[in-house]
Design a protein around this motif. Sequence first.
Motif, PDB file in Angstrom:
ATOM      1  N   LEU A   1      -1.562  -3.616   3.554  1.00 18.10           N
ATOM      2  CA  LEU A   1      -2.441  -2.965   2.850  1.00 18.10           C
ATOM      3  C   LEU A   1      -3.143  -4.754   2.638  1.00 18.10           C
ATOM      4  CD1 LEU A   1      -1.070  -0.435   0.714  1.00 18.10           C
ATOM      5  CD2 LEU A   1      -3.476  -0.230   1.635  1.00 18.10           C
ATOM      6  N   LYS A   2      -4.830  -4.334   2.482  1.00 16.90           N
ATOM      7  CA  LYS A   2      -5.542  -5.824   2.384  1.00 16.90           C
ATOM      8  C   LYS A   2      -6.375  -5.701   0.573  1.00 16.90           C
ATOM      9  CE  LYS A   2      -6.771  -6.941   6.770  1.00 16.90           C
ATOM     10  NZ  LYS A   2      -8.107  -6.592   7.865  1.00 16.90           N
ATOM     11  N   HIS A   3      -7.376  -6.189   0.417  1.00 16.95           N
ATOM     12  CA  HIS A   3      -7.574  -6.443  -1.050  1.00 16.95           C
ATOM     13  C   HIS A   3      -8.328  -5.400  -1.187  1.00 16.95           C
ATOM     14  CE1 HIS A   3      -5.171 -10.121  -2.208  1.00 16.95           C
ATOM     15  NE2 HIS A   3      -5.055  -8.970  -3.195  1.00 16.95           N
ATOM     16  N   ASP A   4      -9.770  -5.556  -0.357  1.00 15.86           N
ATOM     17  CA  ASP A   4     -10.401  -4.373   0.793  1.00 15.86           C
ATOM     18  C   ASP A   4     -10.018  -3.648   0.513  1.00 15.86           C
ATOM     19  OD1 ASP A   4     -10.835  -4.498   4.170  1.00 15.86           O
ATOM     20  OD2 ASP A   4      -9.425  -3.956   2.817  1.00 15.86           O
ATOM     21  N   ALA A   5      -8.721  -2.514  -0.167  1.00 17.73           N
ATOM     22  CA  ALA A   5      -8.240  -1.544   0.511  1.00 17.73           C
ATOM     23  C   ALA A   5      -8.584  -0.767  -1.363  1.00 17.73           C
ATOM     24  CB  ALA A   5      -6.992  -1.421   1.103  1.00 17.73           C
ATOM     25  N   ASN A   6      -9.078  -1.877  -2.193  1.00 19.53           N
ATOM     26  CA  ASN A   6      -9.098  -1.172  -3.378  1.00 19.53           C
ATOM     27  C   ASN A   6     -10.032  -0.348  -4.004  1.00 19.53           C
ATOM     28  OD1 ASN A   6      -6.914  -3.250  -5.619  1.00 19.53           O
ATOM     29  ND2 ASN A   6      -7.994  -3.865  -4.770  1.00 19.53           N
TER      30      ASN A   6
ATOM     31  N   GLY B   1       0.548   9.630  -4.680  1.00 18.28           N
ATOM     32  CA  GLY B   1       0.742   9.000  -3.536  1.00 18.28           C
ATOM     33  C   GLY B   1      -0.684   7.326  -3.687  1.00 18.28           C
ATOM     34  N   GLY B   2      -1.104   7.276  -4.870  1.00 17.51           N
ATOM     35  CA  GLY B   2      -1.663   5.899  -4.851  1.00 17.51           C
ATOM     36  C   GLY B   2      -1.010   5.219  -5.895  1.00 17.51           C
ATOM     37  N   GLY B   3      -1.225   3.661  -6.033  1.00 17.27           N
ATOM     38  CA  GLY B   3      -0.487   2.951  -6.983  1.00 17.27           C
ATOM     39  C   GLY B   3      -0.845   1.245  -7.183  1.00 17.27           C
ATOM     40  N   LEU B   4       0.029   0.634  -7.451  1.00 19.38           N
ATOM     41  CA  LEU B   4       0.083  -0.783  -7.243  1.00 19.38           C
ATOM     42  C   LEU B   4       1.062  -1.028  -6.424  1.00 19.38           C
ATOM     43  CD1 LEU B   4      -1.480  -2.995  -8.706  1.00 19.38           C
ATOM     44  CD2 LEU B   4       0.323  -3.749  -9.930  1.00 19.38           C
ATOM     45  N   VAL B   5       0.311  -1.712  -5.324  1.00 16.92           N
ATOM     46  CA  VAL B   5       0.758  -2.111  -4.248  1.00 16.92           C
ATOM     47  C   VAL B   5       0.567  -3.767  -3.915  1.00 16.92           C
ATOM     48  CG1 VAL B   5      -0.837  -1.665  -1.908  1.00 16.92           C
ATOM     49  CG2 VAL B   5       1.865  -1.717  -2.184  1.00 16.92           C
ATOM     50  N   GLN B   6       1.312  -5.192  -3.235  1.00 18.18           N
ATOM     51  CA  GLN B   6       0.890  -6.322  -3.295  1.00 18.18           C
ATOM     52  C   GLN B   6       0.708  -6.506  -2.000  1.00 18.18           C
ATOM     53  OE1 GLN B   6       4.549  -8.330  -3.527  1.00 18.18           O
ATOM     54  NE2 GLN B   6       4.198  -9.569  -5.467  1.00 18.18           N
ATOM     55  N   ALA B   7      -0.461  -7.064  -1.495  1.00 18.52           N
ATOM     56  CA  ALA B   7      -1.362  -7.184  -0.255  1.00 18.52           C
ATOM     57  C   ALA B   7      -0.154  -7.348   0.993  1.00 18.52           C
ATOM     58  CB  ALA B   7      -1.582  -8.504  -0.297  1.00 18.52           C
TER      59      ALA B   7
ATOM     60  N   LYS C   1      -8.415   1.051  11.306  1.00 15.77           N
ATOM     61  CA  LYS C   1      -7.517   1.111  12.936  1.00 15.77           C
ATOM     62  C   LYS C   1      -6.940   0.319  12.923  1.00 15.77           C
ATOM     63  CE  LYS C   1     -12.148   3.101  15.253  1.00 15.77           C
ATOM     64  NZ  LYS C   1     -12.888   2.402  16.381  1.00 15.77           N
ATOM     65  N   GLY C   2      -5.266   0.791  13.636  1.00 12.85           N
ATOM     66  CA  GLY C   2      -4.653  -0.209  13.764  1.00 12.85           C
ATOM     67  C   GLY C   2      -3.643  -0.551  12.097  1.00 12.85           C
ATOM     68  N   ARG C   3      -3.827   0.603  11.146  1.00 14.07           N
ATOM     69  CA  ARG C   3      -3.222   0.061  10.165  1.00 14.07           C
ATOM     70  C   ARG C   3      -2.631   1.108   8.942  1.00 14.07           C
ATOM     71  NH1 ARG C   3      -5.203  -2.419   6.030  1.00 14.07           N
ATOM     72  NH2 ARG C   3      -7.680  -2.520   7.159  1.00 14.07           N
ATOM     73  N   PHE C   4      -3.480   2.178   9.502  1.00 18.50           N
ATOM     74  CA  PHE C   4      -3.781   3.232   8.577  1.00 18.50           C
ATOM     75  C   PHE C   4      -3.889   4.075   9.558  1.00 18.50           C
ATOM     76  CE2 PHE C   4      -6.636   2.397   4.650  1.00 18.50           C
ATOM     77  CZ  PHE C   4      -5.928   1.580   4.535  1.00 18.50           C
TER      78      PHE C   4
ATOM     79  N   ARG D   1       2.375   5.971   1.014  1.00 21.88           N
ATOM     80  CA  ARG D   1       1.362   6.399   1.706  1.00 21.88           C
ATOM     81  C   ARG D   1       0.596   7.570   0.693  1.00 21.88           C
ATOM     82  NH1 ARG D   1       5.597  11.646   3.375  1.00 21.88           N
ATOM     83  NH2 ARG D   1       4.174  11.210   5.886  1.00 21.88           N
ATOM     84  N   LEU D   2      -0.416   8.223   1.091  1.00 25.16           N
ATOM     85  CA  LEU D   2      -1.220   9.571   0.364  1.00 25.16           C
ATOM     86  C   LEU D   2      -1.153  10.573   0.677  1.00 25.16           C
ATOM     87  CD1 LEU D   2      -4.314   7.252   0.081  1.00 25.16           C
ATOM     88  CD2 LEU D   2      -1.996   7.295  -1.403  1.00 25.16           C
ATOM     89  N   SER D   3      -0.934  10.942   0.015  1.00 22.93           N
ATOM     90  CA  SER D   3      -0.701  12.364   0.459  1.00 22.93           C
ATOM     91  C   SER D   3      -1.654  13.577  -0.254  1.00 22.93           C
ATOM     92  CB  SER D   3       0.545  13.762  -0.072  1.00 22.93           C
ATOM     93  OG  SER D   3       1.691  12.297   1.018  1.00 22.93           O
ATOM     94  N   CYS D   4      -2.006  14.378   0.542  1.00 25.02           N
ATOM     95  CA  CYS D   4      -3.091  15.591   0.035  1.00 25.02           C
ATOM     96  C   CYS D   4      -2.636  17.237  -0.108  1.00 25.02           C
ATOM     97  CB  CYS D   4      -4.295  14.955   0.535  1.00 25.02           C
ATOM     98  SG  CYS D   4      -5.616  16.356  -0.189  1.00 25.02           S
TER      99      CYS D   4
END
Length: 117
Positions: free
Chosen positions: A85-90, A8-14, A64-67, A19-22
């Motif tokens: 998503l923010k840049h700190d999510a890289n 589920g990872g990838g490139l996304v705009q800010a 919190k509040g976003r994920f 959605r990640l899956s495991c």
Amino acid sequence: QVQLVESGGGLVQAGGSLRLSCAASGSIFSPNAMGWFRQAPGKQREFVASLTSGGYTDYADAVKGRFTISRDNDQNTVFLQMNSLKHDANAIYYCNVAIISQGAHYWGKGTLVAVSS
């Protein structure tokens, strides 16, 4: 032995979402906790979110509040919905399973999340 495979990872705009899956396979005894950690370039791996087999959730303050973490116990799968998503999510996002009674932790190989401007 427990095997974990993230996707589920990838490139996304800010401001966007991913959605990640495991998917976990093997002997996953309860009580347990399934969760996500991340490691940004040049930084240590950090906790993101977890969800126990009993339904208790925990989040890092930064997300919190976003994920939102959720799990499908029948499929032994844990999800991480990431919004705004923010840049700190890289980072590389790693799935983790903790088998409480065994004191054992298992890790996936990770999936890369890249947030662009």
